[in-house]
Write an enzyme that holds these catalytic residues in place. Structure first.
Site, PDB file in Angstrom:
ATOM      1  N   ARG A   1       0.284  -1.209   0.296  1.00  6.96           N
ATOM      2  CA  ARG A   1       0.335   0.192   0.131  1.00  6.96           C
ATOM      3  C   ARG A   1       0.897   1.321  -0.365  1.00  6.96           C
ATOM      4  NH1 ARG A   1      -5.136  -1.930   2.068  1.00  6.96           N
ATOM      5  NH2 ARG A   1      -6.525  -0.624   2.432  1.00  6.96           N
TER       6      ARG A   1
ATOM      7  N   ARG B   1     -22.375  -2.261   3.655  1.00  9.92           N
ATOM      8  CA  ARG B   1     -21.183  -3.777   3.812  1.00  9.92           C
ATOM      9  C   ARG B   1     -21.485  -3.977   5.271  1.00  9.92           C
ATOM     10  NH1 ARG B   1     -15.409  -5.123   2.682  1.00  9.92           N
ATOM     11  NH2 ARG B   1     -14.662  -2.179   4.089  1.00  9.92           N
TER      12      ARG B   1
HETATM   13  P1  AP5 Z   1      -8.695  -4.119   4.200  1.00 10.43           P
HETATM   14  O1  AP5 Z   1      -9.603  -4.358   4.788  1.00 10.43           O
HETATM   15  O2  AP5 Z   1      -7.954  -4.153   3.064  1.00 10.43           O
HETATM   16  O3  AP5 Z   1      -9.675  -2.290   3.890  1.00 10.43           O
HETATM   17  P2  AP5 Z   1      -9.447  -1.479   1.903  1.00 10.43           P
HETATM   18  O4  AP5 Z   1      -8.696  -1.791   1.451  1.00 10.43           O
HETATM   19  O5  AP5 Z   1     -10.513  -0.855   2.183  1.00 10.43           O
HETATM   20  O6  AP5 Z   1     -10.567  -2.846   1.732  1.00 10.43           O
HETATM   21  P3  AP5 Z   1     -12.002  -3.462   1.590  1.00 10.43           P
HETATM   22  O7  AP5 Z   1     -12.207  -4.532   2.414  1.00 10.43           O
HETATM   23  O8  AP5 Z   1     -12.665  -1.981   2.712  1.00 10.43           O
HETATM   24  O9  AP5 Z   1     -12.810  -3.741  -0.162  1.00 10.43           O
HETATM   25  P4  AP5 Z   1     -12.261  -4.861  -0.397  1.00 10.43           P
HETATM   26  O10 AP5 Z   1     -11.802  -3.552  -1.877  1.00 10.43           O
HETATM   27  O11 AP5 Z   1     -11.536  -5.665   0.265  1.00 10.43           O
HETATM   28  O12 AP5 Z   1     -13.706  -4.541  -1.225  1.00 10.43           O
HETATM   29  P5  AP5 Z   1     -14.583  -5.558  -0.592  1.00 10.43           P
HETATM   30  O13 AP5 Z   1     -14.608  -7.085  -1.849  1.00 10.43           O
HETATM   31  O14 AP5 Z   1     -14.352  -5.935   0.592  1.00 10.43           O
HETATM   32  O15 AP5 Z   1      -7.570  -2.503   6.100  1.00 10.43           O
HETATM   33  C1  AP5 Z   1      -8.413  -1.980   6.775  1.00 10.43           C
HETATM   34  C2  AP5 Z   1      -7.240  -0.851   7.407  1.00 10.43           C
HETATM   35  O16 AP5 Z   1      -6.151  -2.041   7.816  1.00 10.43           O
HETATM   36  C3  AP5 Z   1      -6.957   0.040   6.276  1.00 10.43           C
HETATM   37  O17 AP5 Z   1      -7.264   1.401   5.563  1.00 10.43           O
HETATM   38  C4  AP5 Z   1      -5.042   0.134   6.911  1.00 10.43           C
HETATM   39  O18 AP5 Z   1      -5.150   0.681   7.898  1.00 10.43           O
HETATM   40  C5  AP5 Z   1      -4.625  -0.902   7.239  1.00 10.43           C
HETATM   41  N1  AP5 Z   1      -3.791  -2.091   6.776  1.00 10.43           N
HETATM   42  C6  AP5 Z   1      -4.432  -3.049   5.284  1.00 10.43           C
HETATM   43  N2  AP5 Z   1      -3.460  -3.630   5.010  1.00 10.43           N
HETATM   44  C7  AP5 Z   1      -2.635  -2.230   5.195  1.00 10.43           C
HETATM   45  C8  AP5 Z   1      -0.922  -2.146   4.419  1.00 10.43           C
HETATM   46  N3  AP5 Z   1      -0.590  -2.817   3.667  1.00 10.43           N
HETATM   47  N4  AP5 Z   1      -0.886  -1.139   4.689  1.00 10.43           N
HETATM   48  C9  AP5 Z   1      -0.775  -0.379   5.963  1.00 10.43           C
HETATM   49  N5  AP5 Z   1      -2.009  -0.079   6.505  1.00 10.43           N
HETATM   50  C10 AP5 Z   1      -2.682  -1.625   6.398  1.00 10.43           C
HETATM   51  O19 AP5 Z   1     -16.182  -5.388  -0.965  1.00 10.43           O
HETATM   52  C11 AP5 Z   1     -16.338  -4.462  -0.621  1.00 10.43           C
HETATM   53  C12 AP5 Z   1     -18.136  -3.985  -0.255  1.00 10.43           C
HETATM   54  O20 AP5 Z   1     -18.156  -3.750  -2.068  1.00 10.43           O
HETATM   55  C13 AP5 Z   1     -18.668  -5.494   0.097  1.00 10.43           C
HETATM   56  O21 AP5 Z   1     -19.830  -4.928   0.459  1.00 10.43           O
HETATM   57  C14 AP5 Z   1     -19.068  -6.557  -0.944  1.00 10.43           C
HETATM   58  O22 AP5 Z   1     -20.399  -6.923  -1.641  1.00 10.43           O
HETATM   59  C15 AP5 Z   1     -18.884  -5.122  -2.383  1.00 10.43           C
HETATM   60  N6  AP5 Z   1     -18.443  -5.485  -3.640  1.00 10.43           N
HETATM   61  C16 AP5 Z   1     -17.277  -6.196  -3.998  1.00 10.43           C
HETATM   62  N7  AP5 Z   1     -17.073  -5.796  -5.742  1.00 10.43           N
HETATM   63  C17 AP5 Z   1     -18.734  -5.875  -5.891  1.00 10.43           C
HETATM   64  C18 AP5 Z   1     -19.084  -5.659  -7.090  1.00 10.43           C
HETATM   65  N8  AP5 Z   1     -18.024  -5.499  -8.576  1.00 10.43           N
HETATM   66  N9  AP5 Z   1     -20.557  -4.478  -7.280  1.00 10.43           N
HETATM   67  C19 AP5 Z   1     -20.574  -4.716  -6.591  1.00 10.43           C
HETATM   68  N10 AP5 Z   1     -20.760  -4.608  -5.149  1.00 10.43           N
HETATM   69  C20 AP5 Z   1     -19.545  -5.326  -4.967  1.00 10.43           C
END
Ligand code: AP5
Length: 219
Positions: free
Chosen positions: A96, A130
């Site tokens: 990241r 979500r």
């Molecule tokens: P993390 O959990 O990785 O959060 P994020 O990157 O913000 O990812 P999300 O889980 O919110 O989204 P996603 O892209 O995985 O989407 P998802 O498939 O779940 O990290 C959380 C925190 O941890 C960070 O803020 C940071 O503080 C820390 N952190 C983590 N990694 C780090 C690193 N490397 N360095 C430093 N800090 C770190 O989908 C989301 C929703 O949308 C779901 O409800 C799903 O059903 C829906 N959805 C998914 N795809 C679609 C689609 N195509 N159409 C419609 N709905 C959809």
């Protein structure tokens, strides 16, 4: 869609902002390609729940939508990679920062980076709706994927909750953090000819088909 499992020894990165669908796609890819899925967000959340030293340090950054410092994350990922002897890793939410990407390059050769492009409006819409099972971690969505019984997980009967960082004000911080600290990785991987962009605003099946076609060419 039924797709045969394919074993590959590719190391992949799923890059994208909050709500881009990294976790959703990773779950399918992990099964269909027999990859070891490393989600730094999931690992950190488990550390927070268990109140480990890392979890206690990480919590305040996560609650504010900021990144956990590189030194903690890199050490955590290194030990995850060491724990798995099998080749073929799928990194979800890591790297990241450029610092994390450089550290990863010192450990492993990355074969492909898929960048899931989703705009702010769609990300906020998805994340505000979500819900996650507190017991098994299964994801639901009030807009696209509701549980049969309100607030109860279909898989294990656990209670569904909203992630603290899925509140609108924290989603905004996470989105800004992505563009400030993570987006430089787009150029980093373009320069290394590893990055392919995928329109993440399509439905989950369409996005998956696109990723699958990219990986089929490689593997
Ligand atoms: P993390 O959990 O990785 O959060 P994020 O990157 O913000 O990812 P999300 O889980 O919110 O989204 P996603 O892209 O995985 O989407 P998802 O498939 O779940 O990290 C959380 C925190 O941890 C960070 O803020 C940071 O503080 C820390 N952190 C983590 N990694 C780090 C690193 N490397 N360095 C430093 N800090 C770190 O989908 C989301 C929703 O949308 C779901 O409800 C799903 O059903 C829906 N959805 C998914 N795809 C679609 C689609 N195509 N159409 C419609 N709905 C959809």
């Amino acid at each position: 869609m039924s797709i045969a499992t394919k074993t590959v020894s590719l190391n992949l990165v799923l890059l994208g902002g909050p709500g881009a669908g990294k976790g959703t796609q990773a779950k399918r890819l992990e099964t269909d390609f027999s990859l070891t899925h490393i989600s730094t967000g999931d690992i950190l959340r488990s550390e927070v729940v268990r109140e480990t030293e890392l979890g206690l340090k990480a919590k305040k950054y996560m609650d504010e939508g900021d990144l956990v410092p590189d030194n903690l994350i890199i050490k955590m990922v290194e030990s995850e990679i060491e724990r798995h002897s099998q080749e073929g890793f799928l990194f979800d939410g890591f790297p990241r920062t450029v610092g994390q990407a450089e550290a990863l390059d010192d450990i492993i050769v990355i074969d492909k980076v898929i960048y899931l492009e989703v705009g702010r409006e769609e990300a906020v819409r998805r994340l505000s709706a979500r819900r996650v099972c507190e017991n098994c971690g299964e994801n639901y969505n009030l807009l696209f994927k509701r549980s049969s019984e309100e607030g109860i997980c279909d898989k294990c009967g656990g209670s569904l909750y909203q992630r603290k960082d899925d509140k609108p004000e924290v989603i905004k911080e996470r989105y800004d953090t992505f563009w400030d600290k993570t987006a430089p990785l787009i150029d980093y991987y373009v320069e290394r000819e590893l990055l392919t962009r995928v329109d993440g605003e399509q439905g989950p099946d369409e996005v998956y088909s696109r990723i699958r076609s990219i990986l089929d060419i490689l593997g």
